[in-house]
Design a protein around this motif. Structure first.
Motif, PDB file in Angstrom:
ATOM      1  N   GLN A 225      25.010  45.624  11.237  1.00 59.71           N
ATOM      2  CA  GLN A 225      24.229  44.412  11.481  1.00 59.71           C
ATOM      3  C   GLN A 225      24.072  44.158  12.981  1.00 59.71           C
ATOM      4  OE1 GLN A 225      25.878  40.868   9.725  1.00 59.71           O
ATOM      5  NE2 GLN A 225      23.942  39.776   9.804  1.00 59.71           N
ATOM      6  N   LYS A 226      25.121  44.418  13.749  1.00 60.85           N
ATOM      7  CA  LYS A 226      25.032  44.251  15.208  1.00 60.85           C
ATOM      8  C   LYS A 226      24.126  45.310  15.834  1.00 60.85           C
ATOM      9  CE  LYS A 226      27.996  40.817  15.908  1.00 60.85           C
ATOM     10  NZ  LYS A 226      27.635  39.542  16.579  1.00 60.85           N
ATOM     11  N   ASN A 227      24.056  46.488  15.203  1.00 56.43           N
ATOM     12  CA  ASN A 227      23.182  47.583  15.627  1.00 56.43           C
ATOM     13  C   ASN A 227      23.309  47.922  17.117  1.00 56.43           C
ATOM     14  OD1 ASN A 227      21.315  49.613  15.075  1.00 56.43           O
ATOM     15  ND2 ASN A 227      19.548  48.307  15.538  1.00 56.43           N
ATOM     16  N   PRO A 228      24.516  48.308  17.567  1.00 62.17           N
ATOM     17  CA  PRO A 228      24.703  48.604  18.992  1.00 62.17           C
ATOM     18  C   PRO A 228      23.939  49.850  19.427  1.00 62.17           C
ATOM     19  CG  PRO A 228      26.600  49.320  17.738  1.00 62.17           C
ATOM     20  CD  PRO A 228      25.738  48.542  16.782  1.00 62.17           C
ATOM     21  N   GLU A 229      23.589  49.872  20.694  1.00 61.69           N
ATOM     22  CA  GLU A 229      22.914  51.040  21.264  1.00 61.69           C
ATOM     23  C   GLU A 229      23.893  52.178  21.510  1.00 61.69           C
ATOM     24  OE1 GLU A 229      19.855  52.055  24.996  1.00 61.69           O
ATOM     25  OE2 GLU A 229      20.741  50.049  24.792  1.00 61.69           O
ATOM     26  N   VAL A 230      25.181  51.832  21.702  1.00 62.45           N
ATOM     27  CA  VAL A 230      26.223  52.824  21.991  1.00 62.45           C
ATOM     28  C   VAL A 230      27.452  52.518  21.141  1.00 62.45           C
ATOM     29  CG1 VAL A 230      27.885  53.604  23.741  1.00 62.45           C
ATOM     30  CG2 VAL A 230      25.477  53.349  24.353  1.00 62.45           C
ATOM     31  N   VAL A 231      28.063  53.578  20.592  1.00 64.20           N
ATOM     32  CA  VAL A 231      29.385  53.480  19.981  1.00 64.20           C
ATOM     33  C   VAL A 231      30.326  54.337  20.821  1.00 64.20           C
ATOM     34  CG1 VAL A 231      30.823  54.028  17.981  1.00 64.20           C
ATOM     35  CG2 VAL A 231      28.525  53.076  17.644  1.00 64.20           C
ATOM     36  N   VAL A 232      31.404  53.722  21.264  1.00 70.66           N
ATOM     37  CA  VAL A 232      32.412  54.443  22.044  1.00 70.66           C
ATOM     38  C   VAL A 232      33.717  54.393  21.280  1.00 70.66           C
ATOM     39  CG1 VAL A 232      33.709  54.589  24.194  1.00 70.66           C
ATOM     40  CG2 VAL A 232      31.324  53.859  24.241  1.00 70.66           C
TER      41      VAL A 232
END
Length: 295
Positions: A225-232
């Protein structure tokens, strides 16, 4: 009886120290004043990042006991172990006759520290909440151990590196970031944790910064739902990062679409010691890669 003998030894050491010179006082990470009659000679560190901080100050040779996983720098591996950050062997620790404990404010519980406090062993609490707190800790520990000559330039070098990163990434276009501590269950960090300070320095926005818990559990659905541009993800350098497989199976996620699923070595991000500057530098580079992938 054994505790009484140790307590007497500590009192005698304290009395002998009092004649040696002016007392040393610093504020620790909790705001409490830590006072020593003379520079600490026998230091015990109760968290890996605390061990790294004392070494960075130039006083690693004075550490007589350390917690499990205190494996950096390599010389730390030779230090006797006194348990983990959650379970300390008090008998073994007291037998080392420490004149300073460096503890993890958020990890070493009051149950562990209370008997040591009753014996009068000075305790320095460390839990940097911002990157700028790290060189401050190095400097203060240098004072407490009489290592100012090495601690001051080490702290200055860390501050200079941080200032250079701030200057380089100031004004960069924001990048939304999900920082994954663990995948089973799925954990992240909120905006008050020091990793979020690193994300902010790099021009990132922690998508779960507003959660109340310092290390909250979240659902896969919440991340989608947050749909981040980056996952680290915190992990080991060079590993296949199986924890990112969740997102590889989620083609609708923006980070997946753009190939922005990254791993940063855990020790460089979750240990709030000097190497976190290295981790922040690596993180900033990854967010810059993500910016270059934008249409």
């Amino acid at each position: 009886m054994k505790h009484c003998r140790i307590a007497l030894s500590l009192l005698l050491l304290s009395g002998a120290a009092g004649a040696a010179g002016a007392a040393i006082s610093v504020k620790d990470g909790s705001g409490a004043t830590v006072t020593l009659a003379q520079p600490a000679q026998r230091v015990v560190t109760l968290a890996p990042h605390a061990t790294e901080l004392v070494f960075a100050a130039g006083a690693g040779g004075r550490i007589v006991g350390a917690s499990d996983y205190s494996d950096y720098p390599p010389a730390a591996n030779a230090i006797p172990r006194i348990g983990s950050s959650s379970q300390v062997d008090a008998e073994r620790l007291l037998a080392l006759r420490p004149d300073l404990l460096v503890v993890w404010q958020g990890g070493n519980g009051e149950r562990q520290l209370a008997p040591l406090r009753r014996l009068g062993v000075p305790i320095y609490r460390s839990e940097p909440k911002t990157l700028g707190d790290i060189p401050d800790d190095v400097e203060r520990l240098g004072r407490l151990t009489g290592a100012e000559a090495s601690a001051a330039p080490a702290a200055a070098a860390l501050r200079a590196r941080l200032a250079a990163l701030v200057a380089r990434y100031r004004g960069k276009a924001p990048v939304t970031v999900f920082y994954q501590v663990w995948d089973q269950p799925l954990y992240t960090l909120n905006g008050r944790q020091i990793v979020s300070d690193a994300i902010r320095l790099c021009g990132g926005v922690n998508v779960f910064a507003d959660l109340a818990a310092l290390a909250p559990a979240v659902s896969v659905e919440a991340v989608l739902q947050k749909n981040p541009e980056v996952v680290v993800r915190g992990g080991q350098a060079g590993e296949d990062a199986p924890g990112l497989a969740i997102w590889k199976r989620a083609p609708a996620l923006l980070a997946t679409q753009r190939g922005n699923l990254y791993t940063v070595p855990s020790d460089l991000m979750t240990r709030a010691g000097p190497r976190m500057v290295d981790g922040t530098e690596a993180l900033c580079g990854l967010l810059e890669q993500a910016r270059r992938k934008r249409p």
